[in-house]
Design an enzyme around this catalytic site. Structure first.
Site, short mmCIF file in Angstrom:
data_model
loop_
_atom_site.label_atom_id
_atom_site.label_comp_id
_atom_site.label_asym_id
_atom_site.label_seq_id
_atom_site.Cartn_x
_atom_site.Cartn_y
_atom_site.Cartn_z
N ALA A 109 0.85 -1.18 0.00
CA ALA A 109 0.00 0.00 0.00
C ALA A 109 0.89 1.24 0.00
O ALA A 109 2.11 1.14 0.19
CB ALA A 109 -0.90 0.01 1.23
N LYS A 110 0.32 2.37 -0.22
CA LYS A 110 1.05 3.64 -0.08
C LYS A 110 0.04 4.76 0.06
O LYS A 110 -1.09 4.64 -0.41
CB LYS A 110 1.92 3.89 -1.32
CG LYS A 110 3.08 4.82 -1.07
CD LYS A 110 4.21 4.07 -0.40
CE LYS A 110 5.39 4.97 -0.09
NZ LYS A 110 6.55 4.18 0.35
N GLY A 111 0.46 5.84 0.71
CA GLY A 111 -0.40 7.01 0.84
C GLY A 111 0.38 8.26 0.55
O GLY A 111 1.62 8.25 0.58
#
Ligand code: NAD
Length: 420
Positions: A109-111
């Site tokens: 994931a990444k934000g």
């Protein structure tokens, strides 16, 4: 499903090109390859913040889950002025390969939030973080998706995220983020983990190349969490750190820098610039200086087709994610430069994040010496596997690392099948 163009960005094109190349080498079946090319879900949020000048400003934020096939998702949160959906999606994809490569039970994931953190006050940063956390609440949780620090964010950011999430649950939920301050459930050794992991990877690489870390000249681009820790540990190992830079520019001294003094200078002035007895250099020039090890530890796409020829290092250790474009990668490969790819070199961060998560879930904390030796074991094992696969397949380390990471994720899809 969103169109492919929704994710269009330099880094996403790079990530897809890497995946497609490796899928071919692995002879991956079309159905799984097709699924791997898309994120599982991507959330775009608006983050309104009441600024210190009394006006409301809206920031754009993102959280992307690439794959959930091997477990809950894991990935950093980035605050940077050019963050976009495509970049965050590409970074989420890289996290899937990285977690699988080092054997963690996570998907990628990444934000990100598009902002320039050094231009925001602490109060503005806190409000931005808390509102962003609220907006992505439906995607995060200790067994769902666990953010961590990345470019432009730190322990304080994680403490605000953890507090915001916990307030909505009516109880403390330390497992929702990693990279927290020790006092609220952080792990010993997390802050140093990425830099320390790079040193282990470099130790393995130099050993196999018949070299010794001691006396090697090192240049580090980016003097934040990753770059400063790696520089300090390499300096302690006896390397000569001859050049260092941050967003404001670089410094150079062929006789080597005293990293302890440099850290004190940065703590006082906020930048490496102006450190005594050094020559100033731009962030482009720093990459081209004579040295043995080049450590890009800032942002993406720094080693490109137009400067890869001028890189003088014989080893490039990718502390940053995606610092080398595919064209530059080919040039370095042809020139015989050993590139330790991002998904291997900088995996120490997510490895100790995993340790922090496990400790938090059990409310049982390990000593720093335990963290350090487990990190060394996982990094060395991953490095050995990649090196052996590279030798067996006759490929560079990036191709081997991607082959191993992608193969494991693909195997997860294969055994779980396609729902419904
Ligand atoms: P950080 O914010 O702590 O430090 C970033 C450093 O890069 C700072 O010195 C900053 O001044 C410099 N910088 C920022 N923009 C720049 C630019 N345009 N040109 C040159 N220098 C610039 O971030 P970090 O956590 O050290 O992350 C650095 C890189 O490492 C990122 O690519 C990140 O994705 C990657 N990474 C971080 C971790 C982690 O655990 N923090 C783990 C894996 C990978």
């Amino acid at each position: 499903m969103m169109e492919k163009s929704d994710f269009d960005s330099d880094l996403f094109r790079t990530a897809l090109a890497q995946l497609d190349r490796v899928a071919q080498r692995l002879d991956l079946e079309h159905d799984i390859h097709e699924r791997l090319r898309y994120p599982r879900r991507a959330l775009v949020v608006s983050v309104p913040v009441l600024m210190d000048d009394g006006k409301t400003r809206v920031f754009q934020g993102y959280r992307v889950h690439h794959s959930t096939v091997l477990g809950p998702t894991k990935g950093g949160l980035r605050y940077a002025p050019d963050v976009n959906l495509g970049e965050v999606t590409a970074l989420a994809m890289l996290m899937s390969w990285k977690c699988a490569l080092v054997g963690l039970p996570y998907g990628g994931a990444k934000g990100g939030v598009r902002c320039t953190p050094r231009e925001l006050s602490k109060r503005e940063l806190e409000h931005l973080t808390r509102r962003y956390t609220t907006e992505i609440m439906l995607l995060i949780g200790p067994d769902l998706d666990i953010p961590a620090p990345d470019l432009g964010t730190d322990e304080q950011t994680m403490a605000w995220m953890m507090d915001t999430y916990s307030m909505t649950q009516g109880k403390s939920v330390p497992g929702v983020v990693t990279g927290k301050p020790l006092i609220v459930g952080g792990s010993a050794g997390r802050r140093e983990a990425t830099g320390r992991g790079i040193v282990y990877a470099l130790y393995q690489a130099t050993r196999r190349l018949g070299q010794n870390l001691q006396g090697l000249r090192v240049v580090v681009q980016g003097f934040g969490n990753v770059g400063s820790v790696a520089a300090r540990l390499l300096w302690r190992e006896g390397c000569l750190v001859v050049g260092v830079s941050d967003v404001k520019g670089g410094i150079w001294n062929p006789r080597g820098l005293d990293i302890r003094d440099l850290e004190a200078h940065v703590a006082e002035s906020g930048s490496v610039a102006g450190f005594p007895d050094t020559e100033p250099l731009t962030n482009t020039e720093i990459l081209e200086q004579p040295c043995d090890i080049l450590l890009p530890a800032a942002i993406g796409s720094q080693i490109r087709e137009d400067n890869a020829d001028r890189v003088k290092a014989t080893i490039v250790a990718e502390g940053a994610n995606g610092p080398t474009t595919p064209e530059a990668d080919a040039i370095l490969r042809d020139r015989g430069v050993t590139v330790i790819p991002d998904i291997l070199a900088n995996a120490g961060g997510v490895i100790v994040s995993y340790f922090e998560w496990v400790q938090g879930l059990q409310y049982y904390f390990w000593r720093e010496s335990e963290i350090v030796s487990r990190l060394q074991e996982v990094m060395s094992r991953a490095f050995n596997r990649v090196w052996a696969l590279g030798a067996k397949e006759g490929t560079d380390l990036r191709t081997a690392a991607l082959m191993e990471g992608v193969r494991r994720v693909a195997e997860g899809y294969r055994v779980r099948g396609l729902y419904p």
